[in-house]
Design a protein around this motif. Structure first.
Motif, PDB file in Angstrom:
ATOM      1  N   GLU A1056       9.124  10.022  43.487  1.00 35.65           N
ATOM      2  CA  GLU A1056       8.847  10.101  42.060  1.00 35.65           C
ATOM      3  C   GLU A1056      10.060   9.635  41.273  1.00 35.65           C
ATOM      4  OE1 GLU A1056       5.556  13.690  41.839  1.00 35.65           O
ATOM      5  OE2 GLU A1056       7.615  14.088  41.227  1.00 35.65           O
ATOM      6  N   LEU A1080       3.840  17.431  43.842  1.00 38.27           N
ATOM      7  CA  LEU A1080       3.850  16.324  42.883  1.00 38.27           C
ATOM      8  C   LEU A1080       3.825  16.870  41.457  1.00 38.27           C
ATOM      9  CD1 LEU A1080       1.271  13.943  44.607  1.00 38.27           C
ATOM     10  CD2 LEU A1080       3.715  14.185  45.042  1.00 38.27           C
ATOM     11  N   ARG A1086       4.965   7.118  40.744  1.00 40.92           N
ATOM     12  CA  ARG A1086       5.172   7.475  42.150  1.00 40.92           C
ATOM     13  C   ARG A1086       5.124   6.228  43.017  1.00 40.92           C
ATOM     14  NH1 ARG A1086       0.792  10.991  40.974  1.00 40.92           N
ATOM     15  NH2 ARG A1086       1.499  12.990  40.143  1.00 40.92           N
TER      16      ARG A1086
END
Length: 1554
Positions: A1056, A1080, A1086
């Protein structure tokens, strides 16, 4: 001198404890408090060892209001409050403080409730009652109320005090709080009003243990003064008492309260101050007991603000009482016991309280002298000090040295100002104090009124309204419910607006920095100093410094605002300006401007667009036209691609049809030319060498019959999992697991299993060869029994289990132990249990009877009794002797009837009776868990048995003394039996339950997970690849023999974008009960990063990454269907080879950009803190010299959090962990097959149901259905049974030889060995025929078919393109680079990490060697390998490989058939793997020196040397890796020691293929 009064009070259960079904562990009797340990067995009374007692001054039992010893609030006040109030009237300082765990009732005891007041209100009420009853004394009362929040002092009675107050210390007064409000009161009503206002301003919060948890320590102080005229002396005697009432915040544990973020920080500060308080109490108690005799005792008062302020109350001039509040619940046992010990320690403190008389006069005089001295010191430094009336002329002071001036001026000035403040407070009259109190109250009401809050006379709020005088801004929001929720006041003068950056970096204007902001807004478009409002005489002017809009118009110069104007800062902050002073003047103007429209966020945005000249309708039409044009272009492109793919598919189908037709024509022609019977007749003329080769191939083929068991194991795994889940939820204490059963001589199958048995093939004489079957082993932990079920029985019982589970009113459950005398059908009421016999089979043994032919007597001294798994349980002594009719008086008649004829030996008369005796002397080596043991024996084909009486087990040795005479009619069948068949011995015993079995039966169904951190987690299903629209990704499961197999370690990472603009791997949570999942965050870019690691091989060279697909978004691990809707093709970045320092393997890495919002799936768009989302990832990668792309497929688990996210306590302390830990490892096998159409064949796929989700399977924790590992274990068990059988045959032959030829063997010579001829003669006596005629014919058929297929393959391979090199599949090592090759040299390895894109020239062993373009093409197939859940062994080993020759310490885990390497014990990522199926294990037990404790694992690519830290562990490691090799080594060493008498003798090293 007096000690601290200590009282303990226990409260009732709260709602949380009632829901948890807690039990009471606190009891009180008089002044004694008892606490009972709930985890310690024993009676729950005061005499039990699990109960502790403590004696205090008071013990208040407030648990049960109906109890006779119930203590109310009034009782507590009468015992403690009245006594302390009396001490205050006597002139002593008084302190009462409450201590205890959070939620224990401290605030209730001190403050109480509205209808049940606590100590503080009752003391205040009683104080004024006594004051009003005494008219001869003049009283004055002052009140201060403060809180200690996060080690900072705040005033709770001053509404304008928002800063933290300083704590200072005076030589006489001691510690005090500077600028703390001290308000004079004249009645209890005044105190109650101040107390209520202070409680409202106090910091409280809700936790899991207390809804109104105090987050700060509160100190309520009363300064009580008494003035009384002495008639004798004419002087006024004054007494001043300080009453400190302290409500401490409760100690807490983060895991119990669930505190995070700010609550966690508050709890840490609370525990810190309470820990310091405990240290102070302990030090004071030691001083009181005279345990410390140091010259100067140190007490850590200054370690905490709380102890610093309570210094006089704890160990000084004060009468102190402590109330310890405790919880009665067993879940709080540790905290309650700690509180009781805390209070018991405080009881030992001794305080020295004195009467405070004329404190003000004495203090004023001392302060004046101190001020005079300080002024003199300042004058000596030529510093002007204002003179006062009290100053007197003094001599010229002596000047200090110049060097000390700067060191004392600041200190002296600070002390002078502090003393003058104290003088002013002490000289303030009572009337002035009342006026100041009233002034502060009026200021508070004025501030509330200005803020738009109306208050009652007692200070309570009535309502909220808009300010009546002050101009202000009101927010407007797109959500109507969020509009007009924020009010920003425009103060007189300048009000500045800006962002957080200016607030953090700015300083005062005098310092040259940015000015201090009054209104702070958060947005990227907000400038550090965005604008300012100038409020003069009721007119407000907006002076912009950045983008600002007023009524939709952008302004760049100062603009006057009217009430109702819409003000927009940048593009996201919308406000409405209100000016109450000019509102009436602008009403008419506003009505005309807005045309009766509602002024909200929509109106402000519409107004902004209108003023900017933007037509929304026109803009939307333009955008729609652009989208339509883009859609037409994309549709045209997709139609062209579809048409091209359709033509390619049709051409491919035509080609496949042509190949099928040609192959069918060829096979039909071949079958028409030759007849099957003629083929087999030709094979009858084979030579002996060809026949032996065919026999070896047949045995190899038959040895792999176990592979068919995978259907039953994986296909029925979901039923097994469901049965275990129901058993756990119903608390049956029964566990089910797969087991393999084979009909062997030591483990014959029961008829229940034989009826479901299918035959492999039928031999001559109706001899049936049975195969291994899958059964279910049932562990009945409640009754200590073990049963075996068939798969059919499991499914039948599972139906009954479901009915029992879903039945709301089940029948009473009958277990086998509930009624031992019941019939077998009584157990059918509960499908979990089976009846079990009183005696359990321990094992079987066999004794051959060939000595009766000669006839002679044999004594078998050590016959092993073996169970069904091949383990030796005990040994028996058996004697088989020949008798006569005279000696055999009591014999049993046995008939051997057979119509067949056979030759009878000369020593035995045919058709006559033959007598022999079987004696069972004793048994030894019996486990202590068995008692009442008996043995029975019989002939294999007869049902008649001969049994002994049960014998008690005496330390593992039994004496049967049983002899049975048997009379047999000599027939050919009897002769055949004693020549080849044994006598079966079965040993039974009653199994005594383990001493801990009772505890297991009574325990709950909860199971404790193993403490090992890295157990194999719950497996995810091995999914099929996500279908691609570009390639035909049909699984390559139909190709011929593999040409090359390579182990692949694939690391999966999800990166990320962080604040620095870098893509960093997101965290991976490795747990035992759930699969590892990625954490996440919403709204962040990403990338998916995949790294493929394998041994460097010249055949494998990765090319371009064709496509990466993500799809099958779901909530459960299992996949209901293969509908690949919502599949997203990711944007690709070029793949590259990595060159890492110290790494000699090939690392190929590529990345793909992943925007999860494009899936348009709610599972990925919303936050899922506690729910897991499953998805499937497939990557299509080109391999050089391969006709199709290789497909890497992996199922991943993710959890979506908010953008900011929440960090768990585990991640908070492990935030600095190695970034390599944020990987998920997959183990794969790359299989390369020749692209030879003639060698294609269909391979059966096995349905795997072990990963199908079953409701409630999370209760199973670490349990998993057994997989392929039990097949390998069962093969080893069968090998043990086979060897035991062969050993018994050899032992019998040796005994028989020794009895027949006693002079041929010198048994007294320990070094005696058999020569080759003798060994052959002995082996001939036990060797049987190799194959029957039927077996031979079947074997010839198999070899003929094998040769026909091989000739056809060779014929097709000879028709390949000229120049194509032929590679022998049986010699894959020819393609492997030698370990000593210069290519693998690491002498010129660079010193840093080099990343080179694919396609560049890399002169390194990490870059595969270029292969000629005319090489043959291969078909790649990447198969994910399921890792075994059983770890044979784990621990640290020193590892060295033949390439780097460096020893390194690594954490090794053996999960056969793989060995995994980790950096350390806490490393969750597999760094290397060794496949034992393709490796050779080498170990020399006779090696001495440094290599004596090492063993080697050699693969085709490299050689590994392992050495355990302890030399004695090497055999255990070898056994874990290769059990068969370890057994051979132990057997060889024991045999050598026996033959050579334990003396030396070198032995050859042992080599085994795993």
């Amino acid at each position: 001198m007096s000690s601290v009064k200590v009282a303990v009070r226990v409260r009732p259960f709260n709602n949380r404890e009632i829901q948890m079904n807690c039990t009471r562990v606190i009891d009180m009797d008089g002044e004694t408090t008892y606490i009972t340990n709930p985890k310690q067995a024993g009676p729950r009374d005061s005499t039990s060892a699990a109960t502790k007692s403590f004696n205090y001054d008071y013990s208040y039992y407030s648990f049960d209001p109906l109890s006779e010893k119930f203590a109310s609030q009034t009782k507590v006040y009468e015992d403690i409050g009245e006594e302390m109030l009396q001490h205050a009237f006597e002139g002593y300082n008084v302190c009462i403080f409450a201590y205890g765990q959070t939620g224990a009732g401290k605030s209730y005891t001190m403050m109480g409730k509205e209808d049940d007041y606590g100590i503080i209100p009752l003391i205040c009420q009683d104080l004024f009652n006594r004051i009003h009853s005494d008219n001869s004394t003049k009283f004055s009362v002052e009140v201060s109320y403060m809180e200690i929040y996060c080690e900072r002092v705040r005033d709770l009675l001053n509404p304008k005090t928002n800063v933290n107050l300083k704590v200072r210390e005076h030589p006489i007064l001691g510690p005090y709080v500077e600028d703390l409000s001290k308000l004079a009161v004249t009645s209890y009503k005044d105190i109650f009003e101040l107390m209520d206002n202070g409680n409202k301003a106090r910091t409280v919060a809700s936790t899991n243990m207390n809804e109104t948890s105090s987050r700060s320590h509160a100190v309520f102080t009363l300064i009580f003064s008494q003035s009384k005229l002495d008639n004798l002396t004419g002087l006024t005697a004054e007494k001043v008492s300080k009453i400190s009432l302290v409500d401490l915040a409760g100690s807490e544990r983060a895991e119990s309260t669930g505190a995070t973020g700010l609550r966690l920080k508050e709890g840490a500060n609370i525990n810190k101050s309470l820990t310091t308080l405990g240290k102070v109490i302990s030090a004071l108690a030691d001083i009181s007991n005279m345990k410390k005799r140091k010259s100067k005792d140190f007490i850590p008062y200054r370690d905490s603000v709380l102890t610093w302020l309570l210094r006089e109350s704890l160990g000084g001039n004060s009468k102190t009482a402590m109330i310890a509040a405790v919880s009665p619940a067993d879940v709080n046992y540790e905290e309650t016991l700690s509180t009781l010990r805390y209070a018991d320690r405080a009881k030992q403190i001794v305080c020295k309280a004195i009467v405070n008389e004329d404190a003000n006069a004495r203090l004023i005089r001392e302060l004046k002298e101190e001020i005079k001295r300080l002024k003199d010191m300042l004058r000596s430094e030529n510093i002007d000090v204002p003179a006062s009336a009290d100053d007197q002329t003094t001599d010229k002071p002596t000047h200090l040295s110049t060097s000390s001036v700067n060191n004392h001026v600041d200190t002296v000035s600070d002390q002078l100002q502090a003393n003058e403040k104290l003088i002013a407070e002490l000289n303030e009259s009572w009337e002035d104090k009342l006026k100041r109190t009233e002034s502060i109250r009026m200021q508070r009401e004025a501030v509330f009124a200005e803020m738009g809050v109306a208050v009652k006379e007692d200070g309570g709020p009535v309502g909220v309204f808009s300010p009546k005088k002050t101009p202000h801004l009101v927010n407007l929001n797109q959500d109507p419910l969020m509009s007009e929720c924020l009010i920003y006041y425009i103060k007189d003068g300048i009000t500045r607006v800006g962002s957080y950056a200016a607030e953090e970096e700015g300083s005062d204007e005098a310092c040259g920095g940015n000015p201090v902001l009054d209104i702070i807004l958060s947005s990227r478009d907000i400038a550090p100093l965005h604008c300012e409002f100038i409020n003069e005489d009721g007119h407000v002017i907006l002076n912009p410094f950045a983008l600002c809009y007023v009524n939709g118009k952008s302004i760049t110069s100062p603009t006057e605002l009217i009430s109702g104007s819409r003000v927009i800062f940048a593009s996201s902050h919308v406000f409405r300006f209100n000016n109450p002073q000019t509102k009436t003047m602008t009403n008419s103007i506003m009505k005309e401007s807005v045309s009766n429209k509602i002024i909200d966020w929509d109106y402000a945005q519409w107004e902004l667009l209108q003023e900017q000249g933007i037509d929304l309708k026109e803009e939307m039409e333009k955008r729609l036209l652009q989208l339509e044009e883009q859609y037409k272009q994309e549709k045209l492109l997709s139609d062209i691609q579809f048409e091209e793919q359709r033509r390619n598919y049709e051409a491919r189908i035509d080609e496949l049809e042509r190949q099928v037709n040609e192959q069918s024509m060829t096979m039909s022609m071949f079958s028409a030319v030759q007849d099957e019977d003629d083929i087999f007749d030709e094979l009858a003329t084979w030579t002996e060498k060809e026949y032996n080769l065919a026999s070896h191939a047949f045995n190899k083929w038959f040895a792999y019959r176990f592979t068919s068991l995978r259907d039953d194991l994986w296909g029925n795994a979901v039923d097994l999992k469901e049965a275990n889940t129901i058993s756990v939820e119903l608390k049956k204490h029964v566990q089910f697991q797969f087991n393999l059963l084979t009909d062997t001589i030591y483990s014959p199958l029961s008829p229940e299993f034989l009826q479901f048995e299918t035959n492999d093939f039928e031999l001559e004489n109706n001899e049936i060869k049975t195969k291994t079957i899958v059964a279910v082993i049932v562990h009945d932990n409640k009754n200590g029994a073990v049963h075996y079920w068939t798969i059919h029985k499991l499914k039948s019982r599972l139906e009954s289990m479901r009915e029992l589970y879903y039945n709301t009113n089940p029948l009473p459950v009958l277990t086998p132990t509930s009624n031992p005398g019941s019939n077998p059908e009584s157990c059918s009421n509960d499908p979990f249990y089976d009846r079990f016999p009183w005696f359990r089979l321990i094992g079987r043994s066999y004794v051959y009877l060939s000595n009766l032919i000669y006839p002679i007597t044999l004594v078998h001294n050590r016959i092993p009794v073996v169970n069904e798994t091949g383990d030796v349980q005990m040994y028996i002594n058996v004697i088989v002797s020949v008798g006569s009719e005279e000696t055999c008086t009591r014999f049993a008649r046995v008939n051997f009837n057979s119509p067949e004829e056979s030759d009878v030996p000369e020593d035995v008369d045919s058709n006559k009776d033959f007598c022999f005796r079987v004696g069972l002397v004793r048994a030894f080596g019996v486990e202590d868990s068995y008692t009442d043991i008996f043995c029975q024996f019989k002939f294999l084909h007869l049902n008649e048995t001969f049994s002994t009486e049960p014998v008690k087990n005496c330390n593992g040795e039994l004496f049967f003394g049983f002899y049975q005479d048997i009379n047999v009619n000599v027939t050919p069948s009897f002769i055949e039996y004693i020549k080849s068949q044994p006598l079966l011995f079965e040993v039974y015993g009653h199994y005594q339950q383990h001493p801990l079995q009772h505890e297991i039966n009574n325990s709950s169904s909860r199971r404790v997970a193993p403490s090992s951190r890295r157990l194999t987690h719950m497996d995810l299903p091995i999914s099929q690849p996500v279908r691609s629209n570009r390639y035909s990704n049909t699984p390559n499961n139909y190709y011929g023999n593999p040409f090359k197999k390579i182990e692949l370690l694939v690391w999966f990472e999800i990166c990320e974008l962080n604040s620095n603009g870098e893509y960093v791997p997101t965290s991976v949570e490795h747990q035992n009960t759930t699969p590892p999942y990625f954490i996440l965050h919403q709204g962040i870019q990403r990338r998916i990063r995949i790294t493929i690691v394998h041994e460097t091989n010249e055949v494998v060279k990765w090319g371009c990454v064709r496509e990466v697909l993500v799809g099958r978004i779901r909530k459960t691990p299992s996949i209901d269907d293969l509908d690949d809707e919502g599949v997203l093709s990711l944007g690709l970045f070029p793949g590259e080879y990595l060159e890492c320092l110290g790494e000699d393997r090939s690392l190929f890495r590529f990345e793909a950009a992943w925007d999860s919002s494009l899936h348009n799936n709610p599972l990925l768009n919303k936050s899922s803190h506690n729910s897991t989302v499953y998805l499937t990832l497939s990557a299509y990668i080109d391999l050089e010299n391969c006709g199709e792309p290789a497909i890497v497929t992996k199922d991943l688990c993710v959890r979506i959090q908010g953008r900011s996210g929440t960090t768990s306590l585990k991640n908070f302390f492990s935030s600095n962990k190695n970034p390599d830990y944020n990987r998920l490892t997959g183990l794969y096998e790359l299989v390369l097959r020749k692209n030879n159409e003639a060698s294609k064949r269909v391979t059966r796929r096995v349905l795997d149901t072990s990963c199908n989700y079953v409701r409630g399977e999370e209760n199973l924790l670490d349990w998993r259905p057994a997989g392929d590992n039990i097949i390998f274990d069962h093969q080893w068990e069968l090998e043990k049974i086979k060897r035991l059988e062969e050993v018994e045959k050899v032992k019998h032959a040796l005994l028989l030889r020794e009895a027949l030829f006693p002079n041929s063997i010198n048994s007294s010579n320990p070094n005696w060995k058999l020569n080759k001829d003798e060994k052959d003669n002995v082996n001939m006596s036990t060797r049987e025929g190799t194959y029957t005629a039927h077996q031979r014919n079947l074997l010839l058929k198999f070899i003929k078919l094998f040769r026909a297929g091989l000739e056809q393959e060779l014929a097709s391979s000879s028709a390949t393109t000229p120049g194509t090199p032929s590679v022998d599949p049986s010699e894959p090592t020819s393609m492997t680079t030698s370990a000593t090759s210069p290519v693998n040299s690491t002498a010129e390895r660079p010193k840093s990490l080099l990343i080179s894109p694919y396609g560049e020239s890399i002169n390194s062993p990490k870059s595969p060697v270029n292969i000629s373009t005319d090489c043959i093409l291969y078909i790649p197939d990447i198969i994910e390998i399921r890792i075994s859940s059983v770890a044979s062994r784990r621990g640290y080993l020193h590892v060295c490989d033949d390439r780097r020759n460096l020893w390194r310490k690594r954490w090794i885990v053996v999960r056969r058939p793989h060995v995994f390497m980790y950096r350390d014990e806490k490393d969750p990522v597999e760094r290397n793997v060794i496949n034992l199926l393709n490796a050779t294990v080498i170990f020399d037990p006779e090696e001495r020196g440094p290599l004596g404790s090492t063993f080697t694992i050699e693969t085709k690519e490299r050689k590994w040397i392992f050495q355990p830290p302890m030399d004695k562990d090497v055999h255990d490691w070898v056994y874990a890796i290769h059990p068969l090799l370890a057994g051979q080594i132990r057997s060889r060493m024991s045999l050598q020691q026996k033959l050579q008498g334990g003396t030396g003798g070198a032995a050859a090293s042992a080599v085994g293929t795993a």
